[in-house]
Design an enzyme around this catalytic site. Sequence first.
Site, short mmCIF file in Angstrom:
data_model
loop_
_atom_site.label_atom_id
_atom_site.label_comp_id
_atom_site.label_asym_id
_atom_site.label_seq_id
_atom_site.Cartn_x
_atom_site.Cartn_y
_atom_site.Cartn_z
N TYR A 1 0.83 -1.22 0.00
CA TYR A 1 0.00 0.00 0.00
C TYR A 1 0.87 1.27 0.00
O TYR A 1 0.60 2.21 -0.74
CB TYR A 1 -0.90 -0.06 1.24
CG TYR A 1 -1.91 1.04 1.40
CD1 TYR A 1 -3.12 1.02 0.71
CD2 TYR A 1 -1.67 2.11 2.28
CE1 TYR A 1 -4.07 2.02 0.90
CE2 TYR A 1 -2.61 3.11 2.47
CZ TYR A 1 -3.81 3.07 1.78
OH TYR A 1 -4.74 4.06 1.98
N LYS B 1 0.91 4.15 -2.81
CA LYS B 1 0.55 5.53 -2.49
C LYS B 1 1.70 6.50 -2.81
O LYS B 1 1.46 7.66 -3.17
CB LYS B 1 0.12 5.64 -1.02
CG LYS B 1 -1.21 4.93 -0.72
CD LYS B 1 -2.31 5.37 -1.67
CE LYS B 1 -3.71 5.10 -1.15
NZ LYS B 1 -4.75 5.41 -2.16
P1 NAP Z 1 -13.30 2.32 1.67
O1 NAP Z 1 -14.31 2.79 2.66
O2 NAP Z 1 -12.75 0.95 1.78
O3 NAP Z 1 -13.90 2.57 0.20
C1 NAP Z 1 -13.16 2.22 -0.94
C2 NAP Z 1 -14.12 2.07 -2.10
O4 NAP Z 1 -13.34 1.71 -3.26
C3 NAP Z 1 -15.13 0.93 -1.87
O5 NAP Z 1 -16.43 1.38 -2.20
C4 NAP Z 1 -14.65 -0.15 -2.81
O6 NAP Z 1 -15.67 -0.97 -3.37
C5 NAP Z 1 -14.04 0.69 -3.94
N1 NAP Z 1 -13.15 -0.13 -4.75
C6 NAP Z 1 -12.18 -0.98 -4.33
N2 NAP Z 1 -11.60 -1.59 -5.37
C7 NAP Z 1 -12.20 -1.13 -6.49
C8 NAP Z 1 -12.04 -1.38 -7.88
N3 NAP Z 1 -11.14 -2.27 -8.34
N4 NAP Z 1 -12.85 -0.73 -8.75
C9 NAP Z 1 -13.78 0.14 -8.30
N5 NAP Z 1 -13.97 0.43 -7.00
C10 NAP Z 1 -13.19 -0.20 -6.10
O7 NAP Z 1 -12.01 3.29 1.66
P2 NAP Z 1 -11.83 4.83 2.11
O8 NAP Z 1 -11.33 4.82 3.50
O9 NAP Z 1 -13.03 5.63 1.75
O10 NAP Z 1 -10.59 5.23 1.19
C11 NAP Z 1 -10.72 5.93 -0.04
C12 NAP Z 1 -9.32 6.25 -0.57
O11 NAP Z 1 -8.60 7.01 0.38
C13 NAP Z 1 -8.48 5.00 -0.84
O12 NAP Z 1 -7.67 5.20 -1.98
C14 NAP Z 1 -7.62 4.92 0.41
O13 NAP Z 1 -6.44 4.19 0.15
C15 NAP Z 1 -7.37 6.38 0.68
N6 NAP Z 1 -7.01 6.67 2.07
C16 NAP Z 1 -7.84 6.37 3.11
C17 NAP Z 1 -7.46 6.65 4.41
C18 NAP Z 1 -8.32 6.35 5.59
O14 NAP Z 1 -7.85 6.56 6.73
N7 NAP Z 1 -9.55 5.90 5.43
C19 NAP Z 1 -6.20 7.24 4.64
C20 NAP Z 1 -5.38 7.53 3.56
C21 NAP Z 1 -5.79 7.24 2.28
P3 NAP Z 1 -16.32 -2.17 -2.53
O15 NAP Z 1 -17.25 -1.53 -1.56
O16 NAP Z 1 -17.04 -3.02 -3.51
O17 NAP Z 1 -15.17 -2.89 -1.90
#
Ligand code: NAP
Length: 264
Positions: free
Chosen positions: A165, A169
Amino acid sequence: MRRSFVSVDKPVPESPSRVAVVTGAGRGIGAAVARRLAEDGFAVGLIDLDEAGAKAGADAITAAGGKAVGLAADISDAEEVDRVVAEVADTLGPPTVLVNNAGITRDNLLFKMSESDWDSVMGVHLRGAFLMSRAVQKHMTDQGWGRIVSLSSTSALGNRGQANYSTAKAGLQGFTKTLAVELGKFGVTANAIAPGFIATDMTAATAERLGMGFEDFKAAAAKEIPVRRVGAPEDIAHTVSFLVSDGAGFVSGQVIYVAGGPKA
Ligand code: NAP
């Protein structure tokens, strides 16, 4: 009236299409970004693996008076990407904003990390952002205006258990800088947002993996964050809103850490 901050030789076109595409918009940060861009006046294409989540988000935007469409696609698949981008363009108009947000984690210490843990993370974050940006850039360059925002992470600086990851990133930061260099002359900016701890299903899953309740996990994280709270999806949506605004046209190739403090 649209505010335009223009250089002499690169005026903002009178009325570029105000259509945004957000990947991973079925829940979490992507869903909040889609809602915020709709409030900002964009028609929004919500793309997600989970069709029900994407459609529910689009229905909520439509019910609030906006324009949106929810579509299922795996963004690591080139054919599916081309299909949904064409569908957004047909339904809402040419997309000029892309938010590369979809993401997954497959955490493990290096010695236990499988090849499939590595490949799936690279596939969604890096290949997905590449395929989506390649598919959407044509519409942006045709319009002479565009905004690409990709979700990096404080994990890009290194994080135990996340060799896959953190690599992806960090890769997105290089990708962003190169898009900024290549696409700037077409009126397109590219920037990355590197969130710290944001309360979503993704961080809830991390708490579960570590055997902690989510509330305790958030409280422990907040103690280490200078503003003494964890982030909300709306914190990231607000930053996206700024980066895609007309006024941010001179901000490109940057990584903005949105983490409640200067470091992870
Ligand atoms: P999340 O709640 O897990 O949501 C991620 C979404 O992406 C889910 O709806 C998932 O679909 C979808 N997804 C995954 N693989 C996919 C694919 N191949 N094609 C289309 N859609 C796909 O994550 P989040 O926390 O909102 O994170 C959003 C972004 O921010 C990510 O890139 C994450 O790495 C980044 N981020 C998050 C955090 C944090 O603390 N939360 C911190 C830093 C960066 P499904 O529901 O079907 O699985």
